[in-house]
Write an enzyme that holds these catalytic residues in place. Structure first.
Site, PDB file in Angstrom:
ATOM      1  N   TYR A  71      47.448  30.659  49.490  1.00 52.83           N
ATOM      2  CA  TYR A  71      48.159  29.650  48.613  1.00 52.83           C
ATOM      3  C   TYR A  71      49.511  29.702  49.887  1.00 52.83           C
ATOM      4  O   TYR A  71      50.415  28.576  49.290  1.00 52.83           O
ATOM      5  CB  TYR A  71      49.341  30.317  47.769  1.00 52.83           C
ATOM      6  CG  TYR A  71      47.997  29.948  46.574  1.00 52.83           C
ATOM      7  CD1 TYR A  71      47.141  30.970  46.181  1.00 52.83           C
ATOM      8  CD2 TYR A  71      47.956  28.505  45.808  1.00 52.83           C
ATOM      9  CE1 TYR A  71      45.971  30.512  45.014  1.00 52.83           C
ATOM     10  CE2 TYR A  71      47.244  28.428  45.183  1.00 52.83           C
ATOM     11  CZ  TYR A  71      46.108  29.984  44.887  1.00 52.83           C
ATOM     12  OH  TYR A  71      45.476  29.212  43.450  1.00 52.83           O
ATOM     13  N   HIS A  76      43.845  36.689  48.520  1.00 53.51           N
ATOM     14  CA  HIS A  76      44.114  35.586  47.672  1.00 53.51           C
ATOM     15  C   HIS A  76      45.530  34.880  48.389  1.00 53.51           C
ATOM     16  O   HIS A  76      45.638  33.295  48.398  1.00 53.51           O
ATOM     17  CB  HIS A  76      43.631  35.869  46.117  1.00 53.51           C
ATOM     18  CG  HIS A  76      43.675  34.444  46.075  1.00 53.51           C
ATOM     19  ND1 HIS A  76      42.287  33.578  45.857  1.00 53.51           N
ATOM     20  CD2 HIS A  76      44.440  33.611  44.895  1.00 53.51           C
ATOM     21  CE1 HIS A  76      42.346  32.823  45.454  1.00 53.51           C
ATOM     22  NE2 HIS A  76      43.564  32.548  45.108  1.00 53.51           N
ATOM     23  N   ARG A  78      25.607  34.387  53.735  1.00 52.57           N
ATOM     24  CA  ARG A  78      27.400  34.185  54.840  1.00 52.57           C
ATOM     25  C   ARG A  78      27.459  35.428  56.010  1.00 52.57           C
ATOM     26  O   ARG A  78      26.744  36.061  56.124  1.00 52.57           O
ATOM     27  CB  ARG A  78      28.449  33.628  54.394  1.00 52.57           C
ATOM     28  CG  ARG A  78      28.916  35.504  54.022  1.00 52.57           C
ATOM     29  CD  ARG A  78      30.710  35.016  53.451  1.00 52.57           C
ATOM     30  NE  ARG A  78      31.440  35.233  53.821  1.00 52.57           N
ATOM     31  CZ  ARG A  78      32.795  35.234  54.222  1.00 52.57           C
ATOM     32  NH1 ARG A  78      33.299  35.700  52.554  1.00 52.57           N
ATOM     33  NH2 ARG A  78      33.909  35.192  54.622  1.00 52.57           N
ATOM     34  N   ARG A  79      27.489  34.929  57.415  1.00 51.97           N
ATOM     35  CA  ARG A  79      28.237  35.630  58.500  1.00 51.97           C
ATOM     36  C   ARG A  79      26.746  35.661  58.847  1.00 51.97           C
ATOM     37  O   ARG A  79      26.732  37.013  60.015  1.00 51.97           O
ATOM     38  CB  ARG A  79      29.059  37.072  58.031  1.00 51.97           C
ATOM     39  CG  ARG A  79      29.843  36.414  57.531  1.00 51.97           C
ATOM     40  CD  ARG A  79      30.949  37.292  56.948  1.00 51.97           C
ATOM     41  NE  ARG A  79      32.407  37.141  57.615  1.00 51.97           N
ATOM     42  CZ  ARG A  79      33.197  37.922  56.833  1.00 51.97           C
ATOM     43  NH1 ARG A  79      33.285  39.662  56.360  1.00 51.97           N
ATOM     44  NH2 ARG A  79      34.689  37.239  57.090  1.00 51.97           N
ATOM     45  N   HIS A  85      33.018  26.165  51.019  1.00 52.12           N
ATOM     46  CA  HIS A  85      34.519  26.465  49.741  1.00 52.12           C
ATOM     47  C   HIS A  85      35.398  26.420  50.180  1.00 52.12           C
ATOM     48  O   HIS A  85      36.618  25.429  50.259  1.00 52.12           O
ATOM     49  CB  HIS A  85      34.029  27.128  48.649  1.00 52.12           C
ATOM     50  CG  HIS A  85      35.742  27.396  47.709  1.00 52.12           C
ATOM     51  ND1 HIS A  85      35.901  27.362  47.042  1.00 52.12           N
ATOM     52  CD2 HIS A  85      36.532  28.283  48.251  1.00 52.12           C
ATOM     53  CE1 HIS A  85      37.256  26.841  46.506  1.00 52.12           C
ATOM     54  NE2 HIS A  85      37.944  27.962  47.807  1.00 52.12           N
ATOM     55  N   PHE A  86      35.812  27.491  51.296  1.00 51.42           N
ATOM     56  CA  PHE A  86      37.134  27.715  52.267  1.00 51.42           C
ATOM     57  C   PHE A  86      37.356  26.980  53.378  1.00 51.42           C
ATOM     58  O   PHE A  86      38.453  25.891  53.069  1.00 51.42           O
ATOM     59  CB  PHE A  86      37.583  29.103  52.587  1.00 51.42           C
ATOM     60  CG  PHE A  86      37.026  29.534  53.959  1.00 51.42           C
ATOM     61  CD1 PHE A  86      36.063  30.678  53.244  1.00 51.42           C
ATOM     62  CD2 PHE A  86      37.027  29.602  54.343  1.00 51.42           C
ATOM     63  CE1 PHE A  86      35.205  31.616  54.349  1.00 51.42           C
ATOM     64  CE2 PHE A  86      35.844  29.912  55.822  1.00 51.42           C
ATOM     65  CZ  PHE A  86      35.452  31.261  55.512  1.00 51.42           C
ATOM     66  N   HIS A  87      36.235  25.606  53.984  1.00 50.03           N
ATOM     67  CA  HIS A  87      36.700  24.741  54.532  1.00 50.03           C
ATOM     68  C   HIS A  87      36.705  23.805  54.489  1.00 50.03           C
ATOM     69  O   HIS A  87      38.035  22.979  54.584  1.00 50.03           O
ATOM     70  CB  HIS A  87      35.673  24.745  55.449  1.00 50.03           C
ATOM     71  CG  HIS A  87      35.424  25.568  57.325  1.00 50.03           C
ATOM     72  ND1 HIS A  87      34.298  26.574  56.120  1.00 50.03           N
ATOM     73  CD2 HIS A  87      35.766  25.639  58.149  1.00 50.03           C
ATOM     74  CE1 HIS A  87      34.764  27.647  57.751  1.00 50.03           C
ATOM     75  NE2 HIS A  87      35.305  26.746  58.767  1.00 50.03           N
TER      76      HIS A  87
END
Lengths: 184, 541, 214
Positions: B221, B217, B431-432, B368-370
């Site tokens: 940041y 996580h 996913r994956r 989400h993370f893209h």
């Protein structure tokens, strides 16, 4: 130190929003039993095929004396064993998962039956399925080149249908036993 | 001051970063094409998973770390008005990290490390992959050390003065990275490398996942803070006004660093090796770390509003139209904030404890993370590159209008690609996976979204190529006249008076982090040494 | 007594004791033990195998498998499964019972060191088999064979066997045995479950395809 009064208000609003989300989650967790999976239990994944609980003949759906339903499944490249199971709708089902090899994940799409399956650990999740139907159970963690093909089938049948078929099989069994008793 | 060292360091690092980026973009488009199943000739799980592994490593570890280091060296030197401390060491760190990248790239590209960028055991890669990754991280620690040294040297030489905000943020990020990378360093040094070398027969995958979750996580940041740095120190000036509140900015950076660390278990909500009490605790912390982002949003938008009104904007929303949309930095922040709204919303869903079960390891997660990383964060990396390149190479930006086109197309492509990706996750797609093989009617509902994603990916690929082209043209076009670019930092709206030392230093915060990490990870990690655990040998794929 | 047994068997299923398909457990000690098998000793022991399995581990008769190039773990496991009766073959059961664990490891090491058989391309249609090997079958929940047996059929960790160059007749017999359940030393029936879903024609083609694979 100077903080603009409008920004101060915004910080309070933000804190309020966070507090709201956190309260909902905490209340659900502490009072309604809505939690992430929590059973920390180790097992030797290399020996599961020799074990009582996860031996081949003990897998699948089992109903205990008190009516509680436990489903025991083994994940291993590239299948979930047993590949097809049948369970009743609107009933609490306890799933117990182990891996025979590497990391897997399993999810019944659009339900909360979701868990990682980590070698060395037993994953235990409880779910109930309001709607009868044919559900796939899909592997969702990379486990090798065959990951795309790793899935199994779950038939969720009406509770009435399930109760009826279990009563029928019990009757058949006791009929058979009565017959045998008479024949002896 | 001759800052050619800082400039050379910045340029070298950023070229590595953006070269990795453009390569990975082509792999990304290949992947979305392969996965759609529309092109039989492309279909190959072994190529796909080698590509995904390489794409992930290049984007998540190489692009980011090198960009951050390059930007950091320049910012430290320029904002503090001092030369980079120990340039030889800095170049050594660069060399070490680059060696690590090459060492990991070879097995990745030859299919010997198709373990994805998360490399969860007991699937095992070639040992060179793990060693390469380690060298990259150690190289980055050299950068962290130099940032911290420069920070404290300046404070010693300027007692009682406030450290410039740009350097405060950069040093915060350096401390964050030291704390963050410890998790994966422990996993790689004490588990993965000895295990891959055969010195250790087995390892505990539950412990490995827990250590990786420590890193997983806060690393986002580490990636995000340079974007927020640009939000605070460049954007208000480029918009033509002032930073609404420097104190709020400093507080945001601190809360971000402190609370991004003890919350990794929201990546383990569905895991069996941790209990719900710890998961709930980390979930609570995850909601706390939304606060500095909410505050950042306010501060940046307030700064923009002032700029817009100074330019004649009237009424509740009139100031938005009068902002200088033709300034790449300003355009980027607007597009970045738009993506942050939806990406942040997705993040809150992921953080929501038991609700995570609905989207865990589904296509929602990469969607989400893209959006939040490739969108919100990377668009600001582009903006920073456009701003710094003319200064670093002493030539004007090749074409401002093309830069604006590139930024718009990145935003449009990202929206087209990630929106269906989220929907696919809600429709249950795991996913994956490299192809859709499930014989279930559910998969039919997925097809239109796969098509949209191909389109989004194509737009992104074009945009990425345009970005790379602009950098090359800017640097290598024949210059007709001498050019001196300048980097300007935003001034605060209210002069900063009586800044408390805790907003000018990190000693207190490192202690707080130490305590929080002990509480959040102490027992969850120690438990593995007191439980009867069983190890796993290495498996291939 | 008979009905008591039936009662137990039908109504309380969970008390049936586990009958594992194989007793082989891949503990690190076992993996290291097999890996350290002595190739020279194995060569000596293998002299008595040659009459069925061929001089260089390459069988000349369709019903006897070639062992050359087989992964050591797999060979070791089969010998141990023959020894404790988890795999049935009157010849091999008595052979294996005469071999110690060390002998089995040595033989496994020896055979692994030998080059696998290289056979001519088949003249028969293998299109169905190619589909199975490369794409699997989504409808039947069957993963492609290559995902476990390797792209060139050379096998993988822990104990999935090499199939490339294997006698076509032997491969077909094996798949049929899995299909009928007469071979049952695959844990969790993982090969039986697959073989049951294959048609006889697919099985024949798989034999041909793997025989020619290099």
């Amino acid at each position: 130190m100077h903080i603009d009064p409008l920004e101060r208000k915004w910080v309070l609003v933000s804190l309020g929003m966070c507090a709201l989300f956190v309260s909902i989650i905490m209340i659900d967790a502490l009072f309604h039993g809505v939690n992430a999976p929590s059973n920390v239990e180790t097992i030797d994944s290399r020996k599961i095929h020799l074990s009582e609980e996860f031996g081949e003949d003990n897998l699948g759906v089992q109903v205990a004396e008190n009516g509680e339903i436990t489903v025991r499944m083994v994940a291993g490249r590239y299948a979930f064993f047993p590949k097809e199971i049948t369970i009743p709708a609107e009933t609490k089902i306890t799933f117990r998962w182990v891996s025979m090899d590497v990391l897997h994940g399993v999810h019944m799409p659009m339900t909360n039956m979701s868990t990682m399956i980590v070698p060395g650990y037993v994953s235990q999740v409880e779910s109930s399925f309001p709607r009868p139907g044919e559900y796939p159970m899909l592997c969702n963690e990379y486990c090798g080149l065959g990951h795309d093909h790793m899935w199994s089938k779950v038939s969720v049948i009406d509770k009435e249908e399930w109760d009826a078929s279990r009563a029928a099989s019990k009757t058949v069994t006791s009929d058979t036993i009565d017959e045998e008793q008479n024949n002896e | 001051m001759n800052d050619s060292t800082a400039k050379n360091l910045a340029l070298s690092h950023m070229w590595v970063a953006f070269s990795a980026f453009i390569l990975a973009c082509f792999m990304g488009e290949y992947q979305v094409l392969e996965r759609s199943g529309l092109f039989d000739s492309l279909s190959s799980p072994s190529v796909y998973f080698a590509s995904v592994s390489t794409h992930g490593v290049l984007m998540a570890f190489v692009l980011t770390t090198f960009f951050i280091m390059g930007f950091g060296y320049y910012t430290a030197s320029h904002s503090l008005k001092v030369p980079v401390w120990n340039p030889k060491l800095a170049w050594f760190g660069f060399g070490l990290a680059l060696t690590g990248v090459v060492m990991a790239a070879i097995p990745l590209l030859t299919g010997l490390a198709s373990v994805l960028y998360t490399f969860y055991p007991p699937v095992q890669a070639h040992v060179a992959f793990y060693i390469g990754a380690t060298l990259l991280v150690i190289g980055s620690w050299v950068w962290c050390a130099i940032m911290v040294v420069m920070f404290y040297q300046w404070k010693q030489a300027n007692p009682g003065k406030t450290v410039p905000l740009a350097m405060f943020a950069t040093t915060a990020n350096a401390f964050l990275w030291l704390w963050t990378s410890t998790g994966v360093a422990l996993e790689v040094l004490f588990q993965l490398i000895p295990w891959a070398l055969g010195w250790m027969d087995t390892l505990d995958p539950g412990l490995a996942r827990t250590l990786f979750a420590w890193t997983l996580h806060p690393i986002v940041y580490f990636w995000l803070i340079p974007a927020y740095t640009a939000f605070y120190v460049f954007v208000p000036k480029q918009a033509g006004a002032y930073l609404f509140s420097e104190e709020a900015a400093r507080m945001a950076f601190i809360v971000l660093v402190v609370f991004s660390l003890p919350i990794g278990f929201h990546h383990l909500y569905m895991d069996p090796e941790q209990a719900k009490g710890w998961k709930l605790l980390h979930g609570l912390g995850t909601f706390i770390v939304t606060l500095p982002t909410l505050v950042t949003g306010f501060t940046v938008i307030a700064s923009l509003e002032i700029a817009g009104r100074l330019r004649g904007g009237k009424g509740l929303f009139g100031w938005i139209g009068t902002l200088p949309w033709g300034n790449p930095m300003v355009l980027s922040v607007i597009l970045s904030l738009l993506m942050l709204i939806f990406g942040g919303f997705g993040g809150i869903v992921n953080a929501s404890y038991a609700m995570n079960a609905m989207i865990h390891n589904t296509a929602w997660v990469p969607g989400h993370f893209h959006l939040i990383f490739a969108g919100t964060t990377i668009i600001m990396y582009f903006a920073i590159a456009y701003y710094l390149w003319p200064v670093l190479v002493k030539k004007p930006l090749f074409s401002k209008s093309l830069a604006l086109v590139q930024l718009w197309t990145w935003f449009i492509g990202m929206s087209i690609m990630t929106t269906p990706w989220h929907v696919l996750g809600l429709l249950g797609q795991p996913r994956r996976i490299s192809s859709v093989q499930y014989n279930n009617l559910l998969t039919l509902s997925w097809e239109p979204y796969e098509l949209l994603m191909i389109l989004g990916g194509l737009v992104l690929l074009g945009s990425a190529c345009l970005f790379f082209y602009l950098l090359i043209k800017t640097q290598f076009s024949a210059s007709t006249e001498p050019f001196e670019g300048i980097v300007e930092y935003a001034e605060p709206l209210h002069e900063v008076k009586d800044l408390p030392e805790y907003l000018n230093d990190f000693k207190l915060w490192n202690k707080v982090i130490g305590v929080l990490m002990l509480i959040s990870f102490g027992i969850p990690i120690l438990q593995f040494f007191f439980m009867d655990t069983y190890g796993s040998s290495g498996w291939g794929y | 007594m008979k009905h008591l047994f039936l009662l137990t068997a039908l109504i309380i299923p969970s008390f049936v004791s586990a009958k594992p398909a194989s007793n082989m457990v891949w503990m690190p000690e076992t993996l290291n033990f097999v890996e350290n098998g002595n190739v020279q000793k194995g060569e000596q022991l293998a002299q008595s195998c040659a009459s069925c399995h061929g001089e260089k581990g390459i069988s000349a008769m369709g019903m006897f498998p070639s062992l050359a190039g087989q992964t050591a773990n797999y060979t070791y496991k089969q010998l141990r499964d023959y020894a404790d009766g988890k795999r049935d073959n009157p010849m091999m059961n008595s052979v294996a019972q005469g071999l110690s664990d060390q002998d089995s490891a040595d033989l496994a090491a020896w055979f692994q060191s030998l080059p696998a058989a290289q056979n001519k391309a088949s003249t028969q249609d293998v299109s169905k088999a190619e589909l199975m090997v490369n794409q699997g079958n989504g409808k039947k929940i069957l993963p492609p064979c290559f995902t476990c047996h390797g792209a060139s059929g050379k096998g993988k960790r822990m104990d999935t066997p090499a199939l490339a160059g294997q006698q076509s007749e032997y491969t077909v017999n094996t798949l049929m045995a899995y299909k009928k359940g007469t071979r049952h030393n695959d844990i969790y029936s993982r090969m039986r479950v697959i073989a049951k879903q294959l048609s006889d024609d697919e099985i024949k083609q798989l034999g041909e395809l793997y025989q020619q694979m290099k």
